[in-house]
Structures are given as C-alpha cells and as structure tokens.
Design a protein around this motif. Structure first.
Motif, mmCIF file in Angstrom:
data_model
loop_
_atom_site.group_PDB
_atom_site.id
_atom_site.type_symbol
_atom_site.label_atom_id
_atom_site.label_comp_id
_atom_site.label_asym_id
_atom_site.label_seq_id
_atom_site.Cartn_x
_atom_site.Cartn_y
_atom_site.Cartn_z
ATOM 1 N N ASP A 118 0.825 -1.212 0.000
ATOM 2 C CA ASP A 118 0.000 0.000 0.000
ATOM 3 C C ASP A 118 0.857 1.260 0.000
ATOM 4 O OD1 ASP A 118 -2.366 -1.444 0.020
ATOM 5 O OD2 ASP A 118 -2.555 -1.406 2.209
ATOM 6 N N ALA A 119 1.880 1.293 0.847
ATOM 7 C CA ALA A 119 2.677 2.510 0.996
ATOM 8 C C ALA A 119 3.485 2.816 -0.263
ATOM 9 C CB ALA A 119 3.604 2.376 2.202
ATOM 10 N N ILE A 120 4.129 1.811 -0.828
ATOM 11 C CA ILE A 120 4.958 2.045 -2.019
ATOM 12 C C ILE A 120 4.100 2.518 -3.185
ATOM 13 C CG2 ILE A 120 6.371 0.882 -3.763
ATOM 14 C CD1 ILE A 120 7.455 -0.872 -1.422
ATOM 15 N N ARG A 121 2.953 1.888 -3.387
ATOM 16 C CA ARG A 121 2.061 2.307 -4.467
ATOM 17 C C ARG A 121 1.568 3.734 -4.249
ATOM 18 N NH1 ARG A 121 -2.080 -0.703 -3.480
ATOM 19 N NH2 ARG A 121 -1.738 -2.501 -4.836
ATOM 20 N N ASP A 122 1.097 4.019 -3.030
ATOM 21 C CA ASP A 122 0.568 5.357 -2.759
ATOM 22 C C ASP A 122 1.636 6.424 -2.951
ATOM 23 O OD1 ASP A 122 -1.990 4.480 -2.228
ATOM 24 O OD2 ASP A 122 -1.731 4.454 -0.044
ATOM 25 N N LEU A 123 2.813 6.209 -2.404
ATOM 26 C CA LEU A 123 3.873 7.210 -2.519
ATOM 27 C C LEU A 123 4.302 7.412 -3.971
ATOM 28 C CD1 LEU A 123 6.053 6.193 0.559
ATOM 29 C CD2 LEU A 123 4.682 8.284 0.327
ATOM 30 N N ALA A 124 4.441 6.320 -4.717
ATOM 31 C CA ALA A 124 4.894 6.424 -6.109
ATOM 32 C C ALA A 124 3.849 7.091 -7.001
ATOM 33 C CB ALA A 124 5.233 5.040 -6.655
ATOM 34 N N GLU A 125 2.578 7.078 -6.543
ATOM 35 C CA GLU A 125 1.524 7.704 -7.331
ATOM 36 C C GLU A 125 1.135 9.075 -6.779
ATOM 37 O OE1 GLU A 125 -1.612 4.799 -7.709
ATOM 38 O OE2 GLU A 125 -0.470 3.619 -9.168
ATOM 39 N N GLY A 126 1.920 9.562 -5.802
ATOM 40 C CA GLY A 126 1.744 10.930 -5.320
ATOM 41 C C GLY A 126 0.820 11.098 -4.139
ATOM 42 N N ILE A 138 5.408 12.281 -1.382
ATOM 43 C CA ILE A 138 6.459 12.768 -2.283
ATOM 44 C C ILE A 138 5.841 13.895 -3.121
ATOM 45 C CG2 ILE A 138 8.079 12.157 -4.111
ATOM 46 C CD1 ILE A 138 7.987 9.268 -3.099
ATOM 47 N N PRO A 139 6.209 15.149 -2.862
ATOM 48 C CA PRO A 139 5.455 16.280 -3.427
ATOM 49 C C PRO A 139 5.636 16.489 -4.923
ATOM 50 C CG PRO A 139 7.367 17.063 -2.205
ATOM 51 C CD PRO A 139 7.272 15.591 -1.946
ATOM 52 N N TRP A 140 6.731 15.972 -5.498
ATOM 53 C CA TRP A 140 6.987 16.255 -6.909
ATOM 54 C C TRP A 140 6.353 15.250 -7.874
ATOM 55 C CZ3 TRP A 140 9.403 12.017 -8.758
ATOM 56 C CH2 TRP A 140 10.192 11.272 -7.886
ATOM 57 N N VAL A 141 5.722 14.209 -7.338
ATOM 58 C CA VAL A 141 5.112 13.209 -8.217
ATOM 59 C C VAL A 141 3.851 13.782 -8.860
ATOM 60 C CG1 VAL A 141 4.007 10.954 -8.331
ATOM 61 C CG2 VAL A 141 6.042 11.269 -6.905
ATOM 62 N N LYS A 142 3.804 13.737 -10.173
ATOM 63 C CA LYS A 142 2.644 14.187 -10.941
ATOM 64 C C LYS A 142 2.234 13.084 -11.908
ATOM 65 C CE LYS A 142 3.233 18.268 -9.083
ATOM 66 N NZ LYS A 142 2.348 18.739 -7.987
ATOM 67 N N ASP A 143 0.988 12.652 -11.816
ATOM 68 C CA ASP A 143 0.456 11.633 -12.732
ATOM 69 C C ASP A 143 1.259 10.344 -12.688
ATOM 70 O OD1 ASP A 143 -1.511 13.447 -13.693
ATOM 71 O OD2 ASP A 143 0.016 14.365 -14.972
ATOM 72 N N GLY A 144 1.781 9.995 -11.516
ATOM 73 C CA GLY A 144 2.533 8.756 -11.379
ATOM 74 C C GLY A 144 1.615 7.544 -11.413
ATOM 75 N N ARG A 145 2.160 6.425 -11.892
ATOM 76 C CA ARG A 145 1.398 5.181 -11.903
ATOM 77 C C ARG A 145 2.355 4.034 -11.612
ATOM 78 N NH1 ARG A 145 0.267 1.031 -15.451
ATOM 79 N NH2 ARG A 145 -1.732 -0.010 -15.102
ATOM 80 N N LEU A 146 2.021 3.210 -10.619
ATOM 81 C CA LEU A 146 2.870 2.082 -10.279
ATOM 82 C C LEU A 146 2.021 0.861 -9.916
ATOM 83 C CD1 LEU A 146 5.770 1.024 -9.903
ATOM 84 C CD2 LEU A 146 5.522 1.566 -7.462
ATOM 85 N N PRO A 147 1.782 -0.053 -10.856
ATOM 86 C CA PRO A 147 1.144 -1.315 -10.496
ATOM 87 C C PRO A 147 2.087 -2.119 -9.604
ATOM 88 C CG PRO A 147 1.171 -0.968 -12.895
ATOM 89 C CD PRO A 147 2.094 0.034 -12.292
ATOM 90 N N VAL A 148 1.536 -2.736 -8.567
ATOM 91 C CA VAL A 148 2.324 -3.560 -7.656
ATOM 92 C C VAL A 148 1.813 -4.998 -7.767
ATOM 93 C CG1 VAL A 148 3.066 -3.941 -5.286
ATOM 94 C CG2 VAL A 148 2.694 -1.608 -6.106
#
Length: 337
Positions: A118-126, A138-148
């Motif tokens: 949950d944490a890795i996906r949420d952080l990587a997607e902003g 992570i404040p600079w993430v824009k339109d991130g997408r990370l399937p886990v």
C-alpha cells in the motif's frame, strides 16, 4: 497474452540492456530482473539504461522486498524512472528470499509486506502514506502510476495478493497448480470486495526451446533449467515448515518433491548446474518449466492462457538466451499475442 523476459543482473550491465533490447524487438512487452543486492548488480541503475534504449518495454523487479530499501526510497526510485520515461515500470514484490537470506536476515512477514504494498504504491503515485508511523508524501510526483504485483505460493500469501495487489506472480508453470492458485487469489479478491478480473496474472518460469523432441535435446534442456526447481523449493520448504506435510493447506503436487532437499547454497542461485538442486526430479522440471520445440511451448501456453494467465515471463538463465528470445519472437509470441 503478454510476454516478459526475466534476467539476473550479472555484469556487464550492458549485456542485460542488449538482451532487453533484443526482447523488445521480438515482441516482449515486459523486462524483469532479479533483485538481490549482494548476488547481482543493482537493478534500478540498469533499468534506467534499459528504458533509455527501448521504446515501450515496461521494467521492474521479480521481485523486490520491503526491507533492503526503505519504502519511500523504493517508491521514489520508481517515481523517478516513471517521470523520466513515462510510467513504464511495475513493482514485483514478495517477502524476500535470496536478498534477505544472503544478508543473514529472515524473509519479511506478510503483515509487513501488505503494509509495504500500500505505501509504495501510494507514494509512487503521489498520495500520502504512513512509513514507520510517519505520514509522508512525495510532493513532486505528478500523474505517477505504479502497479504492484505480488509473488506468492502459500494460502495466506495468495489471500494477501488477492486483497491488495494489482497483479499476482506465480513462479512456476504447472497447469494444475496455476489453476489452484489463481482460484485462491481471485476468491480472496472477491471476499475483499474487489473485481477479481482486475488482477493481472503472471506466470514466470524457465523456457528452453529445442530443435526437436529427442531424448538428448530434452535431457540437455532439463539440466539447464533444473535450478528452477531448487529456487521454488526454497519457498516450498518454508510452506512445509509452516503447515506441515500433507496438511491440505497446500497441494502435495507442490510440496512432495522437496523430501530429499538438504540445504541450499545461494552462491549458485538461479544458475544452471546449481549443485544444490540435485534433488529436483525430471518430472518437476517438466511440470514447472517449458521445454521442447516451439510448438510444445505454444500448446502449454494456450492451456495457461485458458486458465486466466495474462503474461508469461521467460526466465532466461541458461546457455541459449539469445536463441530462446528469437524463437519466442519468431514463433511463440505471434501464436499467442
């Protein structure tokens, strides 16, 4: 059906990049690597080069774990690659086998793994996530997408994959076990209120394409792929230790073959001629792997596709790496893509 290529990050890293480029040229859509910092080179550094030298390939670890990097570092690394190359990463994750045990640590608990997914996906997607009880974003993430996608074998791990993961990675290609495990994952998804068809199902196993079905050719292919039964056996041994033999919790078709297993030397992990895998019988190699002429691979892969498998990832650790990639590109992938 999609296809992926799985490699170890042995030096030189340029050879890994070249094989991934060859794979994309042959119709593979995913490029996976092992992730074990002591045994091989750092995969995320190499992913940057793979992404730079390919156009569409999606890359990721098969599999990382929640402990060798902190969750915010893992998420930031994926997010950086995605910002640079356009959301072309996927996070394969599990409890940790070689990465943990080579460093003298035990694999992570399922509870830790679930929180990390949950944490890795949420952080990587902003989005905000709790790491060690501390809410961060992570404040600079824009339109991130990370399937886990989560690797699993045992009943509790399969349930967790169905509850939380975007995809399920099964590291063996036995149709009976594939059907049993997909059913368990999808049932867990239903019970968690999720759409079971939304999970991507990935089967990963060695593939060795031979010119014919002669006894000599098949014997050589088996010896090149026997290591895989030993690698899977590490996870099976954990299951037997947890649930016991003939418990009914895990099929005997998975656990019975490790009865003659005596330890495991990780210095040969995932390599042909691994001396720690002499306990693996030919039957297991044939069941878990894809061996023989291309037509035999196509027949088995069609069966797996009918069971719900969305991707087959080729473990390409043997003496015919380029030939296997090319054979899949010319014959196998066109028959199933």
């Amino acid at each position: 059906m999609d296809f992926g290529l799985v490699l170890q990050t042995d030096p030189p890293a340029s050879a890994v990049v070249d094989l991934m480029r060859r794979a994309e040229h042959n119709g593979f859509r995913y490029g996976w690597t092992f992730d074990s910092a002591v045994l091989w080179q750092e995969p995320f550094v190499i992913y940057s080069r793979i992404l730079e030298h390919t156009e569409h390939l999606v890359v990721g670890p098969m599999v990382t774990n929640p402990s060798t990097r902190t969750w915010e570092v893992t998420a930031s690394t994926f997010a950086t690659l995605n910002e640079m190359y356009g959301n072309r990463t996927v996070c394969g994750i599990g409890r940790g086998d070689s990465a943990m045990r080579v460093a003298g640590r035990s694999p992570n608990t399922l509870a830790t793994l679930g929180e990390a997914i949950d944490a890795i996906r949420d952080l990587a997607e902003g989005r905000e996530a709790a790491v060690g009880g501390q809410p961060i974003r992570i404040p600079w993430v824009k339109d991130g997408r990370l399937p886990v996608w989560m690797g699993a074998y045992g009943p509790k791990a399969l349930a967790l994959a169905g509850q939380k993961a975007d995809g399920f990675i099964l590291q063996l290609a036995d149709p009976f076990l594939t059907e049993w495990m997909i059913k368990a994952v999808r049932q867990a998804a239903v019970e968690a209120g999720r759409d079971p068809d939304s999970l991507t199902i990935c089967v990963a196993a060695p593939a060795y394409v031979t010119a014919d079905e002669s006894a000599e050719a098949l014997a050589h292919a088996r010896e090149q792929c026997r290591w895989f039964g030993g690698m899977v056996g590490n996870h099976v041994a954990d299951l037997v230790a947890k649930y016991g033999e003939h418990s009914g919790m895990v099929p005997d078709e998975l656990t019975a073959y490790i009865k003659d297993r005596h330890g495991y030397d990780y210095s040969h992990h995932g390599r042909a001629a691994n001396p720690s895998t002499d306990f693996v019988p030919d039957e297991i190699v044939d069941r878990f792997c894809l061996l023989g002429p291309a037509e035999t691979h196509i027949e088995k892969l069609k069966h797996l596709r009918d069971l719900g498998v969305d991707q087959f990832a080729v473990y390409d650790m043997h003496d015919a790496k380029e030939a296997t990639i090319d054979a899949y590109g010319s014959t196998v992938i066109p028959a199933l893509a």
